[in-house]
Design an enzyme around this catalytic site. Structure first.
Site, short mmCIF file in Angstrom:
data_model
loop_
_atom_site.label_atom_id
_atom_site.label_comp_id
_atom_site.label_asym_id
_atom_site.label_seq_id
_atom_site.Cartn_x
_atom_site.Cartn_y
_atom_site.Cartn_z
N ASP A 118 0.82 -1.21 0.00
CA ASP A 118 0.00 0.00 0.00
C ASP A 118 0.85 1.26 0.00
O ASP A 118 1.41 1.64 1.04
CB ASP A 118 -0.91 -0.02 1.23
CG ASP A 118 -1.84 1.18 1.27
OD1 ASP A 118 -1.99 1.84 0.24
OD2 ASP A 118 -2.42 1.45 2.33
N ASP A 325 -1.73 5.39 -5.50
CA ASP A 325 -2.04 4.55 -4.34
C ASP A 325 -2.30 3.11 -4.75
O ASP A 325 -3.39 2.76 -5.21
CB ASP A 325 -3.28 5.14 -3.64
CG ASP A 325 -3.65 4.35 -2.40
OD1 ASP A 325 -2.88 3.46 -2.00
OD2 ASP A 325 -4.72 4.62 -1.84
#
Ligand SMILES: *[C@@H]1O[C@H](CO)[C@@H](O)[C@H](O)[C@H]1NC(C)=O
Ligand SMILES: *[C@@H]1O[C@H](CO)[C@@H](O)[C@H](O)[C@H]1NC(C)=O
Ligand SMILES: *[C@@H]1O[C@H](CO)[C@@H](O)[C@H](O)[C@H]1NC(C)=O
Ligand SMILES: *[C@@H]1O[C@H](CO)[C@@H](O)[C@H](O)[C@H]1NC(C)=O
Ligand SMILES: *[C@@H]1O[C@H](CO)[C@@H](O)[C@H](O)[C@H]1NC(C)=O
Ligand SMILES: *[C@@H]1O[C@H](CO)[C@@H](O)[C@H](O)[C@H]1NC(C)=O
Ligand SMILES: *[C@@H]1O[C@H](CO)[C@@H](O)[C@H](O)[C@H]1NC(C)=O
Ligand SMILES: *[C@@H]1O[C@H](CO)[C@@H](O)[C@H](O)[C@H]1NC(C)=O
Ligand SMILES: *[C@@H]1O[C@H](CO)[C@@H](O)[C@H](O)[C@H]1NC(C)=O
Ligand SMILES: *[C@@H]1O[C@H](CO)[C@@H](O)[C@H](O)[C@H]1NC(C)=O
Ligand SMILES: *[C@@H]1O[C@H](CO)[C@@H](O)[C@H](O)[C@H]1NC(C)=O
Ligand SMILES: *[C@@H]1O[C@H](CO)[C@@H](O)[C@H](O)[C@H]1NC(C)=O
Length: 498
Positions: A118, A325
């Site tokens: 992440d 992201d």
């Protein structure tokens, strides 16, 4: 789509770990000849490591040798990158929220965890001394797969991280009762009601050098002992931990660079087929496209500016900032770009648009006729600040509900605020997060696991258009329906506020 990925996961879980010889840290493995690295190696009495005194002739000789070694391979891919000891492979798991996962080893004796990668958050955490965690087994995880749970008590190399520690600042310090108490943490994510909380701990993360003679490196890192998870983490997202790759000093890339173990940069490459790679220390190549990060001092994140887009022959003017992201499954764009881009796409595809379906999160979906063997899509490019072109290699999501019955959707969601370049827009690119130069780099790259000559059904040689070859009809339609339903747990694992 699900089975090859899960197959790989099983393979990864079953794969024997690289045998660890005496973990010699060779001098040539380091980009930095820092006192910090020297102390680190000496402190661990690494056999074979030789660290001359700073300022001595040996020091400069060694330094020159080091420079030569660096120059010698300056244009080749850096050979001293690090990856996880269990391999540089990542795998996108559709049953676990369409994120890329990797296997990491922690502690003594070592334990493996399947963690989601992440770039939208900073903290690395794993389920630990559980008060409320995801189950360790589930049909979604694959047959015979049982996830581990970490416990500081069970690892001889585990250390406490106290409230007085410099890294103990990402959470509510006021809940530290004393400087000498364990440092608590709470991270809230954008997905509804989704959080992880517990205490920070320090332990060994096993990494491996990526050169001709791979060696295991034991990196002491600080991570979260996640005692209580909520929301998506109890369902399909990151059931076995989340690997925050963000810019703040608590993230593993920050820790690795501050210890001099890797250059302050890393790359991820997500293949069209759902497999990928991660490399710490990778600064990319000279021929890559680049754009500077747009840094907000109050919250450092991988934000870039987009100055326009092209969809086939259409040029769209836009000025926006977007978060890059990998922890968000699909891309989010706010108006006006969202409407302009989707309308232009709709106008340039041949297929009939379907009425919006409340069960499908995408607004623009198109029917594929049963006799169709390929879909022609207008090529989508984003123009970034500075002029570099960011190609969107895989903008659609193909649904297959029945044999020979397909429809596809433009896999972009409408946002009311933050724009997010999600995991799906990263396909087919090696993306470099160069934190030292504060630059995002990317390049078309075939990073999939196989030695295919074509890029996973995509034909990128056609000007202005992408062709998608229809996959083989699914052998079992109930499996496909289940896959489709799992899509609806869309994930936003950024820890920023939308
Ligand atoms: C993990 O432990 C096993 C033995 O329990 C060992 O064979 C393996 O090399 C270790 N892995 C690493 C990365 O040290
Ligand atoms: C799961 O374990 C059972 C019993 O050990 C074995 O028979 C079966 O083949 C395993 N399945 C897979 C997919 O590994
Ligand atoms: C870990 O060990 C400490 C000290 O022995 C003990 O107080 C604590 O309850 C243990 N924690 C767990 C989760 O077993
Ligand atoms: C921080 O702790 C204080 C006191 O315990 C509490 O009132 C506040 O809500 C906490 N803030 C956050 C963001 O958790
Ligand atoms: C989030 O939690 C609140 C309060 O616990 C609840 O009312 C709400 O339905 C939850 N939202 C979701 C999407 O689960
Ligand atoms: C990634 O791992 C694979 C398999 O272990 C290896 O063949 C490959 O060289 C590695 N890639 C890099 C860039 O080191
Ligand atoms: C998109 O970018 C690529 C690479 O720069 C270029 O070859 C292609 O023509 C562009 N497509 C459009 C529609 O602008
Ligand atoms: C591709 O798009 C550009 C403008 O973006 C246009 O000038 C060119 O003619 C197009 N080429 C083809 C083959 O459609
Ligand atoms: C980035 O874009 C935002 C608009 O979203 C703008 O306010 C800002 O000035 C831009 N920053 C740079 C450095 O171009
Ligand atoms: C794009 O441009 C090419 C060449 O100029 C043209 O043949 C084609 O029809 C155009 N496509 C669209 C969707 O307008
Ligand atoms: C890709 O396009 C080229 C040129 O149109 C064509 O020759 C080639 O066969 C195509 N490849 C695939 C896999 O469709
Ligand atoms: C399809 O798979 C389901 C389980 O995923 C199974 O129950 C069913 O019997 C299978 N159907 C066929 C035709 O193989």
């Amino acid at each position: 789509m699900a089975s090859p990925a899960l197959g790989l996961l099983l393979l990864l879980l079953a794969a024997a770990l690289i045998p660890a010889p005496a973990s010699a840290i060779g001098f040539q493995l380091h980009h930095r000849f820092s006192d910090r690295v020297r102390r680190w190696a000496e402190g661990r009495a690494v056999p074979g490591a030789w660290w001359p005194e700073k300022g001595t002739a040996e020091y400069y000789a060694a330094l020159a040798h080091h420079d030569r070694a660096l120059r010698g391979r300056a244009l080749a891919a850096a050979s001293s990158d690090l990856s996880f000891a269990d391999g540089n492979a990542t795998v996108r798991l559709s049953s676990l929220g369409f994120l890329h996962y990797a296997i990491v080893s922690l502690g003594t004796p070592n334990m493996t965890f399947l963690v989601a990668l992440d770039t939208g958050s900073d903290l690395f955490w794993v389920p630990c001394d559980c008060k409320q965690c995801a189950p360790t087994t589930s049909p979604d995880f694959g047959q015979n797969v049982s996830f581990n749970i970490y416990s500081p008590n069970a690892s001889s190399t585990s250390k406490k991280v106290l409230c007085s520690n410099g890294l103990c600042d990402l959470q509510n310090r006021t809940s530290c009762t004393a400087e000498a108490s364990n440092c608590p943490y709470v991270v809230q994510y954008v997905s509804a009601n989704t959080s992880s909380s517990g205490i920070l701990v320090e332990d060994i993360l096993y990494l491996m050098t990526e050169d001709a003679a791979p060696q295991i490196i034991k990196a002491p890192i600080v991570f979260g002992c996640g005692e209580i998870q909520t929301g998506s983490f109890l369902e399909r997202a990151a059931p076995n931990g989340l690997f925050g790759l963000g810019m703040e000093k608590i993230s593993v890339p920050s820790i690795l660079s501050s210890q001099g173990l890797a250059s302050n940069s890393f790359s991820m490459c997500f293949g069209d087929d759902g497999t990928g790679r991660i490399h710490f220390g990778d600064k990319g190549s000279l021929d890559q496209q680049e754009t500077p990060f747009v840094i907000d001092k109050s919250f450092a994140s991988y934000m870039i500016n987009i100055t326009g887009a092209t969809v086939g022959n259409d040029s769209i003017a836009a000025i926006l900032s977007a978060l890059v992201d990998s922890g968000t499954s699909f891309t989010y764009l706010a108006d006006p770009l969202y409407t302009k881009l989707t309308q232009s796409f709709k106008a340039q595809v041949q297929e009939q648009r379907l009425n919006p379906d409340p069960d499908v999160p995408f607004e623009f979906c198109f029917d594929v006729s049963p006799t169709q063997t390929t879909i022609s899509l207008p090529e989508i490019n984003l123009t970034t600040r500075g002029g570099s072109i960011f190609p969107v290699n895989d903008p659609i999501f193909l649904f297959s509900l029945q044999q020979n019955e397909y429809f596809y959707c433009l896999a972009i969601m409408k946002s009311n605020g933050l724009n997010i370049i999600g995991q799906n827009f990263m396909a087919g690119l090696r993306i470099v997060f160069d934190r030292e130069r504060l630059t995002l780099g990317w390049k078309n790259f075939d990073c999939s696991d196989t030695t295919k000559t074509t890029k996973g059904g995509m034909n990128s040689t056609r000007a202005n258009a992408t062709q998608v070859t229809m996959p083989k009809p699914p052998s079992n339609s109930s499996t496909q329906k289940k896959l489709t339903r799992s899509l609806f747990s869309l994930l936003l694992l950024s820890s920023t506020i939308l």
